[in-house]
Design a protein around this motif. Structure first.
Motif, short mmCIF file in Angstrom:
data_model
loop_
_atom_site.label_atom_id
_atom_site.label_comp_id
_atom_site.label_asym_id
_atom_site.label_seq_id
_atom_site.Cartn_x
_atom_site.Cartn_y
_atom_site.Cartn_z
N ILE A 134 0.89 -1.26 0.06
CA ILE A 134 -0.02 -0.12 -0.11
C ILE A 134 0.90 1.39 -0.09
O ILE A 134 0.33 2.32 -0.55
N THR A 141 -1.42 7.43 -6.99
CA THR A 141 -2.94 7.62 -7.10
C THR A 141 -3.11 8.49 -8.19
O THR A 141 -4.26 8.49 -8.68
N LYS A 222 -10.28 6.23 -1.61
CA LYS A 222 -10.17 5.34 -0.52
C LYS A 222 -8.73 4.80 -0.10
O LYS A 222 -8.57 4.58 1.05
N LEU A 223 -7.94 4.89 -1.22
CA LEU A 223 -6.53 4.46 -0.66
C LEU A 223 -5.94 5.45 0.10
O LEU A 223 -5.13 5.17 1.23
N MET A 226 -7.47 5.13 3.58
CA MET A 226 -6.98 3.61 4.15
C MET A 226 -5.47 3.98 4.62
O MET A 226 -5.29 3.59 5.73
N TYR A 227 -4.82 4.49 4.04
CA TYR A 227 -3.41 5.01 4.36
C TYR A 227 -3.39 5.92 5.66
O TYR A 227 -2.21 5.72 6.03
N ASN A 232 -3.06 0.30 8.97
CA ASN A 232 -3.46 -0.32 7.43
C ASN A 232 -2.28 -0.33 6.68
O ASN A 232 -2.10 -1.07 5.54
N TRP A 237 -2.72 -3.28 -0.76
CA TRP A 237 -3.59 -2.35 -1.18
C TRP A 237 -4.91 -3.06 -1.65
O TRP A 237 -5.80 -2.46 -1.41
N CYS A 240 -8.22 -2.56 0.23
CA CYS A 240 -8.84 -1.22 0.05
C CYS A 240 -10.20 -1.65 -0.87
O CYS A 240 -11.26 -1.25 -0.23
N LYS A 244 -11.68 -3.17 3.25
CA LYS A 244 -12.01 -1.94 3.91
C LYS A 244 -13.06 -0.96 3.30
O LYS A 244 -13.97 -0.69 3.82
N TYR A 245 -13.24 -1.03 1.92
CA TYR A 245 -14.14 -0.12 1.31
C TYR A 245 -14.77 -0.88 0.33
O TYR A 245 -15.11 -0.16 -0.56
#
Length: 279
Positions: A134, A141, A222-223, A226-227, A232, A237, A240, A244-245
């Protein structure tokens, strides 16, 4: 554009022969001239063109010791070709030259790629020893739109792995009766779910996914969320989108031939495929 029309149009763009009914369907949209795709058809495909490929190559590759003591696994040669080159070459074959490589362990070794592939770009992950992948995903991103997100330690042999056009976000895999590797199931809506290590009658995951314009926006958001939670940062990754999502994602499976992606997970397996390492 419907998925059916998209698939027909891609086949035509690739020079495949279509059935008369399929050709008639495309003609209705003005995509065909003299049984060939025309500029209108090419323009219609353009929003689905893959813009770039992101390759996450920061890890150590502990299971490949001793070869990885002096070389990152993606840069190890198999029968004269580096792992990562087999992926780059498939990208080039599809006309994709925007390639971003996230490097970490022995990162200077990747500079060798510039000789044959001067168009590649590097992003450095200096946390590769402290955090899971991640930490690499969070760095790219801004590159995700219409992009493949790939692991770097596969030996790619098939032409069905990287494509010029993609219709929707997806995750590559192959149907198996049993696997000890990462895998997922398919729900009644055709979405990938239950990402886990090991399973029966499932889809073996290949660590390569595609993100279209809309889904990449959600993944980017969302990344980052999460990060932001330190706990997490020891996760893959993929957690995610699958954990998580997961309610925010509809990830479609894309099936490829099992023989198209060769997984070499240990030095012994490397020696079996490339006997020169036995010396």
């Amino acid at each position: 554009m419907t998925k059916e029309v998209f698939e027909q149009l891609v086949k035509l763009e690739q020079g495949q022969v279509l059935k008369n009914a399929e050709m008639n369907d495309l003609s209705k949209f003005g995509y065909v001239t003299d049984n060939k795709i025309n500029n209108v058809g090419l323009k219609a495909l353009e929003p689905y063109r893959v813009k770039r490929v992101i390759i996450m190559a920061a890890g150590f590759g502990s299971r490949m010791v001793p070869i990885t003591l002096t070389m990152p696994k993606p840069m190890v040669k198999v029968n004269g070709v580096r792992f990562i080159e087999t992926l780059i070459q498939k990208c080039v074959k599809q006309g994709i030259f925007d390639i971003v490589i996230v490097r970490g362990y022995l990162k200077y070794k990747f500079d060798e790629l510039k000789k044959d592939y001067p168009f590649v770009k590097f992003v450095d992950n200096d946390l590769y020893e402290k955090e899971n992948n991640i930490a690499s995903a969070i760095l790219i991103t801004d590159y995700l739109e219409n992009a493949y997100l790939c692991e770097a330690d596969f030996y790619i042999t098939g032409d069905d792995v990287i494509r010029k056009y993609e219709y929707e976000n997806n995750y590559l895999g192959t149907k198996v009766h049993s696997t000890d590797d990462w895998c997922f199931d398919i729900d009644n809506k055709g979405n990938a779910i239950n990402y886990r290590k090991g399973g029966n009658d499932c889809v073996q995951a290949f660590g390569i996914s595609y993100w279209d314009k809309e889904s990449s926006k959600v993944l980017r958001e969302k990344l980052k969320l999460m990060y932001s939670n330190i706990e997490n940062r020891q996760l893959f990754w993929e957690m995610c989108i699958f954990d998580k999502y997961k309610e925010f994602f509809n990830v479609k499976p894309r099936y490829v031939n099992k023989e198209s992606i060769v997984e070499i997970d240990s030095f012994d397996e490397l020696c079996a495929i490339d006997p020169s390492y036995k010396k």
